[in-house]
Scaffold this active site. Structure first.
Site, PDB file in Angstrom:
ATOM      1  N   CYS A  80       0.825  -1.213   0.000  1.00  0.00           N
ATOM      2  CA  CYS A  80       0.000   0.000   0.000  1.00  0.00           C
ATOM      3  C   CYS A  80       0.865   1.271   0.000  1.00  0.00           C
ATOM      4  O   CYS A  80       1.500   1.552  -1.011  1.00  0.00           O
ATOM      5  CB  CYS A  80      -0.990  -0.044   1.159  1.00  0.00           C
ATOM      6  SG  CYS A  80      -2.415   1.009   0.891  1.00  0.00           S
ATOM      7  N   HIS A 179      -3.136  -5.270   1.753  1.00  0.00           N
ATOM      8  CA  HIS A 179      -2.435  -5.467   3.033  1.00  0.00           C
ATOM      9  C   HIS A 179      -2.393  -6.932   3.476  1.00  0.00           C
ATOM     10  O   HIS A 179      -3.193  -7.332   4.333  1.00  0.00           O
ATOM     11  CB  HIS A 179      -3.151  -4.679   4.137  1.00  0.00           C
ATOM     12  CG  HIS A 179      -2.976  -3.210   4.033  1.00  0.00           C
ATOM     13  ND1 HIS A 179      -1.954  -2.542   4.665  1.00  0.00           N
ATOM     14  CD2 HIS A 179      -3.689  -2.284   3.372  1.00  0.00           C
ATOM     15  CE1 HIS A 179      -2.053  -1.256   4.402  1.00  0.00           C
ATOM     16  NE2 HIS A 179      -3.091  -1.066   3.617  1.00  0.00           N
ATOM     17  N   GLU A 181      -0.507  -8.289   5.521  1.00  0.00           N
ATOM     18  CA  GLU A 181      -0.168  -8.388   6.952  1.00  0.00           C
ATOM     19  C   GLU A 181      -1.425  -8.358   7.826  1.00  0.00           C
ATOM     20  O   GLU A 181      -1.375  -8.690   8.999  1.00  0.00           O
ATOM     21  CB  GLU A 181       0.831  -7.286   7.345  1.00  0.00           C
ATOM     22  CG  GLU A 181       0.275  -5.889   7.543  1.00  0.00           C
ATOM     23  CD  GLU A 181      -0.054  -5.143   6.249  1.00  0.00           C
ATOM     24  OE1 GLU A 181       0.000  -5.747   5.157  1.00  0.00           O
ATOM     25  OE2 GLU A 181      -0.380  -3.950   6.344  1.00  0.00           O
TER      26      GLU A 181
HETATM   27  N1  GLN Z   1      -3.788   6.282   1.230  1.00  0.00           N
HETATM   28  C1  GLN Z   1      -2.504   6.117   1.831  1.00  0.00           C
HETATM   29  C2  GLN Z   1      -1.470   6.986   1.159  1.00  0.00           C
HETATM   30  O1  GLN Z   1      -1.656   7.444   0.091  1.00  0.00           O
HETATM   31  C3  GLN Z   1      -2.065   4.682   1.798  1.00  0.00           C
HETATM   32  C4  GLN Z   1      -2.997   3.853   2.603  1.00  0.00           C
HETATM   33  C5  GLN Z   1      -2.416   2.623   3.173  1.00  0.00           C
HETATM   34  O2  GLN Z   1      -1.199   2.412   3.192  1.00  0.00           O
HETATM   35  N2  GLN Z   1      -3.281   1.802   3.691  1.00  0.00           N
HETATM   36  O3  GLN Z   1      -0.436   7.211   1.720  1.00  0.00           O
END
Ligand code: GLN
Length: 198
Positions: A80, A179, A181
């Site tokens: 992410c 994610h 994890e």
């Molecule tokens: N929306 C977040 C960002 O742009 C990332 C979200 C996440 O890591 N769950 O930094």
């Protein structure tokens, strides 16, 4: 010898990655400062806030030594926000972070706000899971461009009936929009350990 997997521990979902590393029997290490990079066989960049993690990377003096190690082949997995940090382009602009080295373009928060978080269950993923596996998306980025030699790894179906790539890899780089994890099991962590770190 047990392999040591570092987790960038500046902000975000650090503890959950550390638990998965332990659960699969590898050695974990929290990475906050350049000296913590010593002795790691791979590194995970967790989810969190891209802007915040990127800022702390520079403040703590980690950005340049980490960039060097990634260029030299250190296995890295961004989940992410971690994937956003590794992307060459963010929201159509060049990623100015020294570690923006992976030939992908991402759009931040492309699936909407926190409340639009979703779980997508897919039947199996070759090389990763022969069982149904749930992928958790939280303010996830969309992979809007994949470099020619970047390999798509996981796809989901979109509401419009299309397909969308949500995980990709190239050489020592692995990026997932979701994610692992936070889900059950250690399938993705094992994949990183066995296919990237070896
Ligand atoms: N929306 C977040 C960002 O742009 C990332 C979200 C996440 O890591 N769950 O930094």
């Amino acid at each position: 010898m047990k392999k040591t997997i570092g987790v960038l521990a500046l902000q975000g979902g650090v503890a959950e990655h550390l638990q998965k590393i332990e659960a699969m029997g590898a050695q974990k290490k929290e990475v906050r400062f350049p000296s913590d990079l010593e002795g790691i066989d791979g590194i995970i960049l967790p989810g969190g806030e891209t802007t915040c993690i990127g800022k702390l990377l520079i403040e703590n003096g980690l950005a340049e030594p980490l960039r060097k190690m990634l260029e030299e082949g250190l296995p890295v997995w961004g989940t992410c926000a971690g994937a956003i940090l590794l992307a060459k382009e963010i929201d159509g602009k060049k990623n100015n972070s020294p570690i923006g080295l992976m030939d992908i373009g991402v759009k931040r928060n492309a699936y909407g706000k926190q409340l639009d978080s979703f779980i997508e269950t897919i039947p199996s993923i070759p090389l990763i899971s022969s069982q149904p596996i749930s992928l958790i998306f939280i303010r996830a980025p969309r992979f809007v461009r994949l470099g020619k030699t970047v390999e798509p790894l996981v796809e989901i179906s979109t509401a419009q009936g299309g397909r969308e790539i949500v995980a990709a890899q190239k050489n020592n780089f692995l990026a997932t929009a979701f994610h692992p994890e936070l889900g059950n099991g250690t399938a993705f962590h094992e994949y990183f350990l066995h296919h990237f770190i070896r």
